[in-house]
Motif scaffolding. Sequence first.
Motif, PDB file in Angstrom:
ATOM      1  N   ALA A  87      30.470  28.250  37.543  1.00  0.00           N
ATOM      2  CA  ALA A  87      29.074  27.835  37.685  1.00  0.00           C
ATOM      3  C   ALA A  87      28.248  28.741  38.596  1.00  0.00           C
ATOM      4  O   ALA A  87      27.017  28.673  38.577  1.00  0.00           O
ATOM      5  CB  ALA A  87      29.011  26.398  38.201  1.00  0.00           C
ATOM      6  N   VAL A  88      28.897  29.571  39.396  1.00  0.00           N
ATOM      7  CA  VAL A  88      28.132  30.456  40.290  1.00  0.00           C
ATOM      8  C   VAL A  88      27.703  31.743  39.581  1.00  0.00           C
ATOM      9  O   VAL A  88      26.959  32.548  40.154  1.00  0.00           O
ATOM     10  CB  VAL A  88      28.946  30.819  41.564  1.00  0.00           C
ATOM     11  N   MET A  89      28.143  31.953  38.341  1.00  0.00           N
ATOM     12  CA  MET A  89      27.826  33.193  37.626  1.00  0.00           C
ATOM     13  C   MET A  89      26.436  33.124  37.003  1.00  0.00           C
ATOM     14  O   MET A  89      26.171  32.281  36.152  1.00  0.00           O
ATOM     15  CB  MET A  89      28.869  33.434  36.525  1.00  0.00           C
ATOM     16  N   PRO A  90      25.529  34.024  37.380  1.00  0.00           N
ATOM     17  CA  PRO A  90      24.163  33.999  36.844  1.00  0.00           C
ATOM     18  C   PRO A  90      24.089  34.062  35.321  1.00  0.00           C
ATOM     19  O   PRO A  90      23.280  33.362  34.707  1.00  0.00           O
ATOM     20  CB  PRO A  90      23.519  35.235  37.483  1.00  0.00           C
ATOM     21  N   ALA A  91      24.934  34.876  34.684  1.00  0.00           N
ATOM     22  CA  ALA A  91      24.892  35.011  33.221  1.00  0.00           C
ATOM     23  C   ALA A  91      25.276  33.706  32.535  1.00  0.00           C
ATOM     24  O   ALA A  91      24.697  33.337  31.498  1.00  0.00           O
ATOM     25  CB  ALA A  91      25.825  36.132  32.764  1.00  0.00           C
ATOM     26  N   VAL A  92      26.241  32.999  33.111  1.00  0.00           N
ATOM     27  CA  VAL A  92      26.658  31.699  32.568  1.00  0.00           C
ATOM     28  C   VAL A  92      25.532  30.683  32.735  1.00  0.00           C
ATOM     29  O   VAL A  92      25.196  29.942  31.802  1.00  0.00           O
ATOM     30  CB  VAL A  92      27.940  31.199  33.266  1.00  0.00           C
ATOM     31  N   LEU A 112      19.031  14.049  31.620  1.00  0.00           N
ATOM     32  CA  LEU A 112      19.976  15.116  31.960  1.00  0.00           C
ATOM     33  C   LEU A 112      20.392  14.953  33.401  1.00  0.00           C
ATOM     34  O   LEU A 112      19.541  14.749  34.282  1.00  0.00           O
ATOM     35  CB  LEU A 112      19.344  16.503  31.782  1.00  0.00           C
ATOM     36  N   ASP A 113      21.685  15.008  33.655  1.00  0.00           N
ATOM     37  CA  ASP A 113      22.126  14.950  35.048  1.00  0.00           C
ATOM     38  C   ASP A 113      22.939  16.193  35.390  1.00  0.00           C
ATOM     39  O   ASP A 113      23.625  16.751  34.538  1.00  0.00           O
ATOM     40  CB  ASP A 113      22.896  13.659  35.344  1.00  0.00           C
ATOM     41  N   GLY A 114      22.802  16.614  36.635  1.00  0.00           N
ATOM     42  CA  GLY A 114      23.498  17.814  37.074  1.00  0.00           C
ATOM     43  C   GLY A 114      23.182  18.184  38.508  1.00  0.00           C
ATOM     44  O   GLY A 114      23.025  17.313  39.363  1.00  0.00           O
ATOM     45  N   ARG A 115      23.072  19.492  38.758  1.00  0.00           N
ATOM     46  CA  ARG A 115      22.825  19.989  40.119  1.00  0.00           C
ATOM     47  C   ARG A 115      21.447  20.631  40.267  1.00  0.00           C
ATOM     48  O   ARG A 115      20.918  20.716  41.366  1.00  0.00           O
ATOM     49  CB  ARG A 115      23.875  21.049  40.493  1.00  0.00           C
ATOM     50  N   ASP A 116      20.877  21.128  39.150  1.00  0.00           N
ATOM     51  CA  ASP A 116      19.616  21.872  39.247  1.00  0.00           C
ATOM     52  C   ASP A 116      18.639  21.486  38.142  1.00  0.00           C
ATOM     53  O   ASP A 116      17.845  22.290  37.699  1.00  0.00           O
ATOM     54  CB  ASP A 116      19.882  23.383  39.195  1.00  0.00           C
ATOM     55  N   ILE A 117      18.689  20.226  37.710  1.00  0.00           N
ATOM     56  CA  ILE A 117      17.851  19.805  36.585  1.00  0.00           C
ATOM     57  C   ILE A 117      16.374  19.747  36.997  1.00  0.00           C
ATOM     58  O   ILE A 117      15.511  20.324  36.348  1.00  0.00           O
ATOM     59  CB  ILE A 117      18.294  18.434  36.021  1.00  0.00           C
ATOM     60  N   GLY A 118      16.093  19.063  38.089  1.00  0.00           N
ATOM     61  CA  GLY A 118      14.709  18.927  38.535  1.00  0.00           C
ATOM     62  C   GLY A 118      14.122  20.199  39.114  1.00  0.00           C
ATOM     63  O   GLY A 118      12.905  20.400  39.073  1.00  0.00           O
ATOM     64  N   GLY A 171      25.286  26.260  48.720  1.00  0.00           N
ATOM     65  CA  GLY A 171      25.187  27.583  49.307  1.00  0.00           C
ATOM     66  C   GLY A 171      25.045  28.732  48.334  1.00  0.00           C
ATOM     67  O   GLY A 171      24.826  29.866  48.751  1.00  0.00           O
ATOM     68  N   ARG A 172      25.158  28.442  47.031  1.00  0.00           N
ATOM     69  CA  ARG A 172      25.082  29.549  46.067  1.00  0.00           C
ATOM     70  C   ARG A 172      23.663  30.114  46.016  1.00  0.00           C
ATOM     71  O   ARG A 172      22.680  29.395  46.236  1.00  0.00           O
ATOM     72  CB  ARG A 172      25.548  29.090  44.687  1.00  0.00           C
ATOM     73  N   SER A 173      23.570  31.398  45.718  1.00  0.00           N
ATOM     74  CA  SER A 173      22.265  32.071  45.699  1.00  0.00           C
ATOM     75  C   SER A 173      21.458  31.712  44.457  1.00  0.00           C
ATOM     76  O   SER A 173      20.228  31.682  44.493  1.00  0.00           O
ATOM     77  CB  SER A 173      22.460  33.589  45.769  1.00  0.00           C
ATOM     78  N   ASP A 174      22.142  31.417  43.349  1.00  0.00           N
ATOM     79  CA  ASP A 174      21.460  31.104  42.095  1.00  0.00           C
ATOM     80  C   ASP A 174      21.423  29.598  41.880  1.00  0.00           C
ATOM     81  O   ASP A 174      22.462  28.953  41.721  1.00  0.00           O
ATOM     82  CB  ASP A 174      22.188  31.796  40.930  1.00  0.00           C
ATOM     83  N   SER A 175      20.238  29.012  41.883  1.00  0.00           N
ATOM     84  CA  SER A 175      20.048  27.574  41.618  1.00  0.00           C
ATOM     85  C   SER A 175      20.883  26.675  42.526  1.00  0.00           C
ATOM     86  O   SER A 175      21.686  25.867  42.043  1.00  0.00           O
ATOM     87  CB  SER A 175      20.381  27.255  40.152  1.00  0.00           C
ATOM     88  N   PRO A 176      20.732  26.782  43.837  1.00  0.00           N
ATOM     89  CA  PRO A 176      21.513  25.917  44.732  1.00  0.00           C
ATOM     90  C   PRO A 176      21.140  24.443  44.563  1.00  0.00           C
ATOM     91  O   PRO A 176      20.016  24.126  44.140  1.00  0.00           O
ATOM     92  CB  PRO A 176      21.121  26.420  46.128  1.00  0.00           C
ATOM     93  N   LEU A 177      22.094  23.572  44.870  1.00  0.00           N
ATOM     94  CA  LEU A 177      21.848  22.135  44.797  1.00  0.00           C
ATOM     95  C   LEU A 177      20.903  21.720  45.924  1.00  0.00           C
ATOM     96  O   LEU A 177      21.187  21.938  47.100  1.00  0.00           O
ATOM     97  CB  LEU A 177      23.172  21.372  44.940  1.00  0.00           C
ATOM     98  N   LYS A 178      19.766  21.162  45.546  1.00  0.00           N
ATOM     99  CA  LYS A 178      18.804  20.624  46.513  1.00  0.00           C
ATOM    100  C   LYS A 178      17.843  19.715  45.756  1.00  0.00           C
ATOM    101  O   LYS A 178      17.653  19.876  44.544  1.00  0.00           O
ATOM    102  CB  LYS A 178      18.032  21.750  47.208  1.00  0.00           C
ATOM    103  N   PRO A 179      17.223  18.756  46.455  1.00  0.00           N
ATOM    104  CA  PRO A 179      16.268  17.879  45.754  1.00  0.00           C
ATOM    105  C   PRO A 179      15.013  18.662  45.381  1.00  0.00           C
ATOM    106  O   PRO A 179      14.552  19.519  46.139  1.00  0.00           O
ATOM    107  CB  PRO A 179      15.949  16.801  46.799  1.00  0.00           C
ATOM    108  N   ALA A 180      14.449  18.364  44.209  1.00  0.00           N
ATOM    109  CA  ALA A 180      13.133  18.909  43.871  1.00  0.00           C
ATOM    110  C   ALA A 180      12.134  18.294  44.851  1.00  0.00           C
ATOM    111  O   ALA A 180      12.349  17.191  45.360  1.00  0.00           O
ATOM    112  CB  ALA A 180      12.767  18.540  42.438  1.00  0.00           C
ATOM    113  N   GLN A 181      11.057  19.005  45.112  1.00  0.00           N
ATOM    114  CA  GLN A 181      10.072  18.514  46.085  1.00  0.00           C
ATOM    115  C   GLN A 181       9.493  17.158  45.698  1.00  0.00           C
ATOM    116  O   GLN A 181       9.165  16.354  46.572  1.00  0.00           O
ATOM    117  CB  GLN A 181       8.940  19.534  46.246  1.00  0.00           C
ATOM    118  N   ASP A 182       9.384  16.911  44.403  1.00  0.00           N
ATOM    119  CA  ASP A 182       8.798  15.651  43.939  1.00  0.00           C
ATOM    120  C   ASP A 182       9.853  14.671  43.424  1.00  0.00           C
ATOM    121  O   ASP A 182       9.525  13.736  42.684  1.00  0.00           O
ATOM    122  CB  ASP A 182       7.745  15.912  42.862  1.00  0.00           C
ATOM    123  N   ALA A 183      11.102  14.859  43.831  1.00  0.00           N
ATOM    124  CA  ALA A 183      12.172  13.953  43.397  1.00  0.00           C
ATOM    125  C   ALA A 183      12.194  12.684  44.237  1.00  0.00           C
ATOM    126  O   ALA A 183      11.879  12.709  45.439  1.00  0.00           O
ATOM    127  CB  ALA A 183      13.520  14.649  43.482  1.00  0.00           C
TER     128      ALA A 183
END
Length: 210
Positions: A87-92, A112-118, A171-183
């Motif tokens: 999941a840390v691979m940008p191409a994937v 959709l549920d996941g880590r970077d949906i919002g 901690g990953r550089s590509d699409s790290p897990l965090k709440p969207a500002q309006d979540a």
Amino acid sequence: MTFTIAIDGPAAAGKGTLSRKIAEVYGFHHLDTGLTYRATAKALLDAGLPLDDESAAQRAAAALDLARLDRGELAKHEIGEAASRVAVMPAVRRALVEAQRAFAITEPGAVLDGRDIGTVVCPEAQVKLYVTASPEVRARRRYDEIVSAGAEADFDTVFSDVKKRDERDMGRSDSPLKPAQDAHLLDTSKMGIEAAFQAAKSIIDAALKR
């Protein structure tokens, strides 16, 4: 116009159970995006390919059929560990995000549920939820899940795995897990699925009226 609900959060916070219930009640399609990463990792494992081969992982991701993801088969612990590496691979991520975005506009609506949906996949979703719980509570849930499935588990090892997974995801550089500002934040540490659903339902119903 389709209605999209984006649900993010760390492992074992309850977002999968909540997402499936929301989809069932509202008659929407559901996608656990974590399964797409697990299926990619499983394809590499099945082919005997190294988990750090980004080119092979990207091809596996692009070839996935989202309608044929086997939750039971993909739920195995070793596949989850392998998926967190893939999941840390940008191409994937690019390949899977494209497929997830296509799913998100399925009529009449999609959950959709996941880590970077919002934040990444569906930043324009009408409803964004960030479902979380304390690491201790999440580890206990994951431990109970493993044991109830008939497998052996050590709580301290599961707890350590949960914390490592959080560190990787956040901690990953590509699409790290965090709440969207309006979540909307839902902490399920002391909340059962029905209470969590009712909290989510009030948010979704208000958005549907708008």
